[in-house]
Design a protein around this motif. Structure first.
Motif, PDB file in Angstrom:
ATOM      1  N   ASP A  55      -5.929  49.102 -49.018  1.00 16.23           N
ATOM      2  CA  ASP A  55      -5.462  49.496 -49.446  1.00 16.23           C
ATOM      3  C   ASP A  55      -3.600  49.552 -49.576  1.00 16.23           C
ATOM      4  O   ASP A  55      -2.397  49.130 -48.597  1.00 16.23           O
ATOM      5  CB  ASP A  55      -4.362  51.790 -49.864  1.00 16.23           C
ATOM      6  CG  ASP A  55      -3.693  51.830 -51.104  1.00 16.23           C
ATOM      7  OD1 ASP A  55      -2.900  51.159 -51.565  1.00 16.23           O
ATOM      8  OD2 ASP A  55      -3.745  52.829 -50.985  1.00 16.23           O
ATOM      9  N   ARG A  57      -1.048  48.776 -51.989  1.00 14.98           N
ATOM     10  CA  ARG A  57      -0.650  49.071 -53.614  1.00 14.98           C
ATOM     11  C   ARG A  57       0.715  49.076 -53.413  1.00 14.98           C
ATOM     12  O   ARG A  57       1.828  49.219 -54.479  1.00 14.98           O
ATOM     13  CB  ARG A  57      -0.924  50.431 -54.102  1.00 14.98           C
ATOM     14  CG  ARG A  57      -2.357  50.258 -54.950  1.00 14.98           C
ATOM     15  CD  ARG A  57      -2.816  51.278 -55.580  1.00 14.98           C
ATOM     16  NE  ARG A  57      -3.408  52.143 -54.453  1.00 14.98           N
ATOM     17  CZ  ARG A  57      -3.808  52.884 -54.466  1.00 14.98           C
ATOM     18  NH1 ARG A  57      -4.478  53.348 -55.852  1.00 14.98           N
ATOM     19  NH2 ARG A  57      -4.133  53.981 -53.294  1.00 14.98           N
ATOM     20  N   GLN A  60       4.150  44.940 -54.170  1.00 17.97           N
ATOM     21  CA  GLN A  60       4.817  44.928 -55.517  1.00 17.97           C
ATOM     22  C   GLN A  60       4.676  43.105 -56.034  1.00 17.97           C
ATOM     23  O   GLN A  60       4.637  42.556 -57.001  1.00 17.97           O
ATOM     24  CB  GLN A  60       6.049  45.587 -55.974  1.00 17.97           C
ATOM     25  CG  GLN A  60       5.423  47.144 -55.896  1.00 17.97           C
ATOM     26  CD  GLN A  60       3.961  47.519 -56.585  1.00 17.97           C
ATOM     27  OE1 GLN A  60       4.277  47.246 -57.979  1.00 17.97           O
ATOM     28  NE2 GLN A  60       3.414  48.285 -56.655  1.00 17.97           N
ATOM     29  N   LEU A  92      -7.037  47.269 -52.908  1.00 17.30           N
ATOM     30  CA  LEU A  92      -6.426  47.794 -53.689  1.00 17.30           C
ATOM     31  C   LEU A  92      -5.301  47.273 -53.850  1.00 17.30           C
ATOM     32  O   LEU A  92      -4.432  47.276 -53.139  1.00 17.30           O
ATOM     33  CB  LEU A  92      -6.112  49.855 -53.536  1.00 17.30           C
ATOM     34  CG  LEU A  92      -7.533  50.133 -53.207  1.00 17.30           C
ATOM     35  CD1 LEU A  92      -7.074  52.169 -52.928  1.00 17.30           C
ATOM     36  CD2 LEU A  92      -8.127  50.437 -54.836  1.00 17.30           C
ATOM     37  N   VAL A  93      -5.018  47.205 -55.251  1.00 11.58           N
ATOM     38  CA  VAL A  93      -3.129  46.241 -55.174  1.00 11.58           C
ATOM     39  C   VAL A  93      -2.772  46.685 -56.687  1.00 11.58           C
ATOM     40  O   VAL A  93      -3.231  47.376 -57.575  1.00 11.58           O
ATOM     41  CB  VAL A  93      -3.786  44.745 -55.685  1.00 11.58           C
ATOM     42  CG1 VAL A  93      -4.048  43.966 -54.550  1.00 11.58           C
ATOM     43  CG2 VAL A  93      -4.914  44.038 -56.803  1.00 11.58           C
ATOM     44  N   PRO A  94      -1.461  46.846 -56.729  1.00  6.41           N
ATOM     45  CA  PRO A  94      -0.345  47.316 -58.104  1.00  6.41           C
ATOM     46  C   PRO A  94      -1.183  46.107 -58.964  1.00  6.41           C
ATOM     47  O   PRO A  94      -1.589  45.084 -59.061  1.00  6.41           O
ATOM     48  CB  PRO A  94       1.009  47.601 -57.325  1.00  6.41           C
ATOM     49  CG  PRO A  94       0.664  46.098 -56.437  1.00  6.41           C
ATOM     50  CD  PRO A  94      -0.457  46.104 -55.461  1.00  6.41           C
ATOM     51  N   TRP A  98      -2.287  42.363 -59.215  1.00  6.14           N
ATOM     52  CA  TRP A  98      -3.977  42.099 -59.385  1.00  6.14           C
ATOM     53  C   TRP A  98      -3.607  40.928 -60.903  1.00  6.14           C
ATOM     54  O   TRP A  98      -5.030  40.033 -60.864  1.00  6.14           O
ATOM     55  CB  TRP A  98      -4.662  43.901 -60.419  1.00  6.14           C
ATOM     56  CG  TRP A  98      -5.561  43.713 -60.584  1.00  6.14           C
ATOM     57  CD1 TRP A  98      -7.363  43.769 -59.881  1.00  6.14           C
ATOM     58  CD2 TRP A  98      -6.501  43.342 -61.829  1.00  6.14           C
ATOM     59  NE1 TRP A  98      -8.056  43.725 -60.371  1.00  6.14           N
ATOM     60  CE2 TRP A  98      -8.197  43.622 -61.887  1.00  6.14           C
ATOM     61  CE3 TRP A  98      -6.241  43.174 -63.268  1.00  6.14           C
ATOM     62  CZ2 TRP A  98      -8.836  43.260 -62.987  1.00  6.14           C
ATOM     63  CZ3 TRP A  98      -7.477  43.147 -64.335  1.00  6.14           C
ATOM     64  CH2 TRP A  98      -8.536  43.320 -64.304  1.00  6.14           C
ATOM     65  N   THR A 123      -7.211  47.961 -59.416  1.00  8.64           N
ATOM     66  CA  THR A 123      -6.208  49.223 -59.241  1.00  8.64           C
ATOM     67  C   THR A 123      -5.763  50.777 -58.812  1.00  8.64           C
ATOM     68  O   THR A 123      -5.040  51.627 -58.954  1.00  8.64           O
ATOM     69  CB  THR A 123      -5.100  49.147 -60.221  1.00  8.64           C
ATOM     70  OG1 THR A 123      -6.424  49.260 -61.665  1.00  8.64           O
ATOM     71  CG2 THR A 123      -5.174  47.576 -60.742  1.00  8.64           C
TER      72      THR A 123
END
Length: 137
Positions: A55, A57, A60, A92-94, A98, A123
């Motif tokens: 993760d 996220r 930014q 998992l990315v913002p 993505w 996301t």
């Protein structure tokens, strides 16, 4: 409970089904990401775990191309050698990160293969866990 000695990165292991989770508590530098990558691989070797949910996220912004190159050219081949074929990494990315992944060389965002490592970029954690479950089948 975190298995990580790093204050900025938590690693947990879930045995059933086997899953290694990693999560950063703040934006990490490329050097810190390299450090966490090494710790993740050592932890995965310890548990013989080929399924990871990472993760990121809290980032930014995308990381430098050199970091992506290192992961693709050096790190992913080591994962494949040390854990065997079939390792699955889920990132998992913002949303802004993505959206920029194709420009960084990730053409297959949900079924990419790099040196025998299958990876997916998401996301949403529910979708990511669903993808990992399908990889196990």
């Amino acid at each position: 409970m975190s298995l990580s000695p790093l204050a900025h990165y938590a690693i947990t292991y879930e045995p059933c089904p086997p899953l290694l989770r990693g999560c950063n508590s703040r934006r990490l530098s490329a050097e810190e990401i390299t450090e966490t990558c090494e710790l993740l691989l050592a932890t995965a070797r310890h548990y013989a775990c080929r399924y990871w949910l990472l993760d990121g996220r809290s980032h930014q912004q995308a990381q430098p191309q050199a970091l992506h190159d290192w992961m693709r050219d050096e790190y992913f081949p080591r994962i494949s050698r040390e854990l065997g074929s079939g390792a699955c990494l889920c990132f998992l990315v913002p949303e802004p990160v993505w959206a920029g992944l194709p420009a960084l060389g990730y053409g297959q965002l949900q079924n990419g293969f790099v040196h025998g490592v299958r990876m997916g970029w998401f996301t949403d954690e529910v979708a990511a866990l669903d993808w990992l479950a399908k990889q196990r089948a």
